[in-house]
Design a protein around this motif. Structure first.
Motif, PDB file in Angstrom:
ATOM      1  N   ILE A 154       0.826  -1.207   0.000  1.00 57.60           N
ATOM      2  CA  ILE A 154       0.000   0.000   0.000  1.00 57.60           C
ATOM      3  C   ILE A 154       0.859   1.255   0.000  1.00 57.60           C
ATOM      4  N   ALA A 155       1.897   1.275   0.832  1.00 55.06           N
ATOM      5  CA  ALA A 155       2.785   2.446   0.910  1.00 55.06           C
ATOM      6  C   ALA A 155       3.472   2.706  -0.426  1.00 55.06           C
ATOM      7  N   LEU A 156       3.971   1.654  -1.068  1.00 49.59           N
ATOM      8  CA  LEU A 156       4.662   1.825  -2.348  1.00 49.59           C
ATOM      9  C   LEU A 156       3.703   2.260  -3.441  1.00 49.59           C
ATOM     10  N   VAL A 157       2.514   1.663  -3.480  1.00 51.07           N
ATOM     11  CA  VAL A 157       1.537   2.055  -4.510  1.00 51.07           C
ATOM     12  C   VAL A 157       1.135   3.517  -4.340  1.00 51.07           C
ATOM     13  N   LEU A 158       0.868   3.935  -3.112  1.00 48.59           N
ATOM     14  CA  LEU A 158       0.486   5.330  -2.865  1.00 48.59           C
ATOM     15  C   LEU A 158       1.581   6.294  -3.280  1.00 48.59           C
ATOM     16  N   ARG A 159       2.824   5.972  -2.944  1.00 48.21           N
ATOM     17  CA  ARG A 159       3.917   6.878  -3.277  1.00 48.21           C
ATOM     18  C   ARG A 159       4.201   6.905  -4.778  1.00 48.21           C
ATOM     19  N   VAL A 160       4.083   5.757  -5.448  1.00 50.61           N
ATOM     20  CA  VAL A 160       4.305   5.746  -6.898  1.00 50.61           C
ATOM     21  C   VAL A 160       3.248   6.584  -7.603  1.00 50.61           C
ATOM     22  N   VAL A 161       1.984   6.403  -7.214  1.00 48.89           N
ATOM     23  CA  VAL A 161       0.907   7.171  -7.837  1.00 48.89           C
ATOM     24  C   VAL A 161       1.070   8.661  -7.547  1.00 48.89           C
ATOM     25  N   GLU A 162       1.419   8.998  -6.306  1.00 50.48           N
ATOM     26  CA  GLU A 162       1.604  10.400  -5.945  1.00 50.48           C
ATOM     27  C   GLU A 162       2.799  11.015  -6.671  1.00 50.48           C
ATOM     28  N   SER A 163       3.851  10.236  -6.858  1.00 48.87           N
ATOM     29  CA  SER A 163       5.046  10.750  -7.524  1.00 48.87           C
ATOM     30  C   SER A 163       4.790  11.082  -8.979  1.00 48.87           C
ATOM     31  N   PHE A 164       3.833  10.420  -9.593  1.00 52.89           N
ATOM     32  CA  PHE A 164       3.471  10.748 -10.971  1.00 52.89           C
ATOM     33  C   PHE A 164       2.949  12.176 -11.077  1.00 52.89           C
ATOM     34  N   LYS A 165       2.442  12.711  -9.968  1.00 52.99           N
ATOM     35  CA  LYS A 165       1.837  14.046  -9.989  1.00 52.99           C
ATOM     36  C   LYS A 165       2.809  15.141  -9.552  1.00 52.99           C
ATOM     37  N   ILE A 166       4.077  14.820  -9.416  1.00 51.38           N
ATOM     38  CA  ILE A 166       5.035  15.819  -8.946  1.00 51.38           C
ATOM     39  C   ILE A 166       5.043  17.034  -9.868  1.00 51.38           C
ATOM     40  N   PHE A 167       4.779  18.182  -9.305  1.00 57.62           N
ATOM     41  CA  PHE A 167       4.701  19.416 -10.109  1.00 57.62           C
ATOM     42  C   PHE A 167       5.307  20.613  -9.399  1.00 57.62           C
ATOM     43  N   ASP A 168       4.877  20.838  -8.148  1.00 60.39           N
ATOM     44  CA  ASP A 168       5.287  22.059  -7.438  1.00 60.39           C
ATOM     45  C   ASP A 168       6.794  22.191  -7.341  1.00 60.39           C
ATOM     46  N   LEU A 169       7.468  21.108  -6.936  1.00 60.38           N
ATOM     47  CA  LEU A 169       8.923  21.166  -6.783  1.00 60.38           C
ATOM     48  C   LEU A 169       9.597  21.502  -8.108  1.00 60.38           C
ATOM     49  N   VAL A 170       9.160  20.838  -9.175  1.00 63.09           N
ATOM     50  CA  VAL A 170       9.770  21.066 -10.494  1.00 63.09           C
ATOM     51  C   VAL A 170       9.487  22.480 -10.971  1.00 63.09           C
ATOM     52  N   ASN A 171       8.262  22.926 -10.790  1.00 62.07           N
ATOM     53  CA  ASN A 171       7.878  24.260 -11.269  1.00 62.07           C
ATOM     54  C   ASN A 171       8.667  25.363 -10.567  1.00 62.07           C
ATOM     55  N   ILE A 172       8.838  25.232  -9.257  1.00 63.53           N
ATOM     56  CA  ILE A 172       9.530  26.275  -8.495  1.00 63.53           C
ATOM     57  C   ILE A 172      11.047  26.179  -8.682  1.00 63.53           C
ATOM     58  N   MET A 173      11.587  24.969  -8.668  1.00 60.34           N
ATOM     59  CA  MET A 173      13.038  24.815  -8.667  1.00 60.34           C
ATOM     60  C   MET A 173      13.669  25.000 -10.051  1.00 60.34           C
ATOM     61  N   THR A 174      13.047  24.429 -11.089  1.00 58.77           N
ATOM     62  CA  THR A 174      13.687  24.470 -12.413  1.00 58.77           C
ATOM     63  C   THR A 174      12.762  24.901 -13.541  1.00 58.77           C
ATOM     64  N   ASN A 175      11.452  24.913 -13.298  1.00 53.15           N
ATOM     65  CA  ASN A 175      10.465  25.196 -14.350  1.00 53.15           C
ATOM     66  C   ASN A 175      10.633  24.237 -15.536  1.00 53.15           C
ATOM     67  N   GLY A 176      11.075  23.024 -15.238  1.00 53.36           N
ATOM     68  CA  GLY A 176      11.260  22.031 -16.284  1.00 53.36           C
ATOM     69  C   GLY A 176      12.598  22.099 -16.986  1.00 53.36           C
ATOM     70  N   GLY A 177      13.416  23.093 -16.672  1.00 55.49           N
ATOM     71  CA  GLY A 177      14.698  23.288 -17.340  1.00 55.49           C
ATOM     72  C   GLY A 177      15.842  22.581 -16.626  1.00 55.49           C
TER      73      GLY A 177
END
Length: 229
Positions: A154-177
Motif C-alpha cells: 500500500i505504501a509503495l503504490v500510494l507513493r508511486v501514484v503520488e510521484s506521478f503528480k510531482i509538479f510544485d517542486l519542479v515548477n519552483i526549482m527548475t520550471n522544467g529546465g
C-alpha cells in the motif's frame, strides 16, 4: 501522442524520479520506523519533528530547496564546492536536486505508514524470539517483515501514484529546465495547456495516464486483497 518524443521524454523522466526517489524513501522510512518502534527518551519530540516536512506546502519546499541549491547557497558552501558549481541549471544535477527535495518531504509519510505496520506486530512474538536468542536482524526478517507485506504494498503504490503528480517542486526549482531536462509529465501538462493552449491534446494524454495508474493501483490492491483473504 504516440509519435510525440516530448511525451515519452516527460514520462521517462517522471519514471526516473519514481525509480530513484521511492526506493530511497522506502529504505529511509523503514529504518526510521524500526528505530522509533523501540521507544527511547524524547521520542515524542523527534516523532513530531520527523513529520514536519510533509506538513509543509510543496511550493514552499520547492522555494526552500531552490535557495539551498543556488551556486552560492549553503549546500555548495558546506560541501566545499566552487561558487560556479551549478545544480539547477545543469542537465543531470537538476534532477538530483529535485529527487533530494522530494525525498526530504515525503520520507516522513513512508515512515508513518511503515511505523503503523510495525506497531501491529504482536510484541509477544518479538519477545519470544529475543528469549530464544534471535538477533535484531533475524527478528526483523522473519517476524516483522512478513507481517508488513500488505502495508509495504500500500505504501509503495500510494507513493508511486503520488510521484506521478510531482509538479510544485519542479515548477519552483527548475520550471522544467534547463531546456526540458527536468520536465515531468505534470510539468508537460502545464506547459502545453497554458503555454500552447492544446487542451484537447493534454486531456488525451491525461486519460491515458489515468488508465495506466488505475491499472497499477488495481494490481497493488488486488495483491492486498489476496493477502488479506
Amino acid at each position: 501522442m504516440a509519435s510525440d518524443p516530448r511525451v515519452y521524454g516527460a514520462i521517462l523522466r517522471t519514471l526516473l524520479i519514481i525509480v530513484v526517489a521511492v526506493p530511497i524513501q522506502f529504505v529511509l522510512g523503514m529504518a526510521l520506523a524500526y528505530l522509533f518502534m523501540n521507544r527511547f527518551p524524547g521520542y515524542r519530540f523527534f516523532y513530531s519533528l520527523m513529520l514536519t516536512p510533509m506538513m509543509i506546502v510543496p511550493a514552499v519546499v520547492g522555494l526552500m530547496f531552490f535557495l539551498l541549491f543556488q551556486s552560492t547557497g549553503p549546500i555548495n558552501e558546506h560541501l566545499g564546492l566552487p561558487a560556479n558549481f551549478a545544480w539547477l541549471t545543469h542537465s543531470s544535477r537538476a534532477l538530483i536536486a529535485i529527487i533530494v527535495a522530494d525525498t526530504w518531504q515525503w520520507t516522513p509519510l513512508m515512515f508513518l505508514m511503515l511505523l503503523a505496520g510495525m506497531m501491529s506486530v504482536p510484541p509477544d512474538q518479538l519477545m519470544a524470539a529475543k528469549l530464544l536468542g534471535a538477533s535484531n536482524w533475524q527478528s526483523f526478517r522473519t517476524i516483522i517483515l512478513p507481517r508488513m507485506k500488505s502495508v509495504i504494498v500500500i505504501a509503495l503504490v500510494l507513493r508511486v501514484v503520488e510521484s506521478f503528480k510531482i509538479f510544485d517542486l519542479v515548477n519552483i526549482m527548475t520550471n522544467g529546465g534547463p531546456g526540458v531536462q527536468t520536465e515531468t509529465i505534470s510539468m508537460l501538462f502545464y506547459k502545453v495547456t497554458f503555454g500552447e493552449f492544446e487542451w484537447a491534446y493534454v486531456a488525451s494524454i491525461g486519460l491515458v495516464i489515468l488508465v495506466v495508474l488505475s491499472l497499477l493501483a488495481s494490481l497493488g490492491l488486488s495483491f492486498f486483497a489476496k493477502k488479506k483473504a
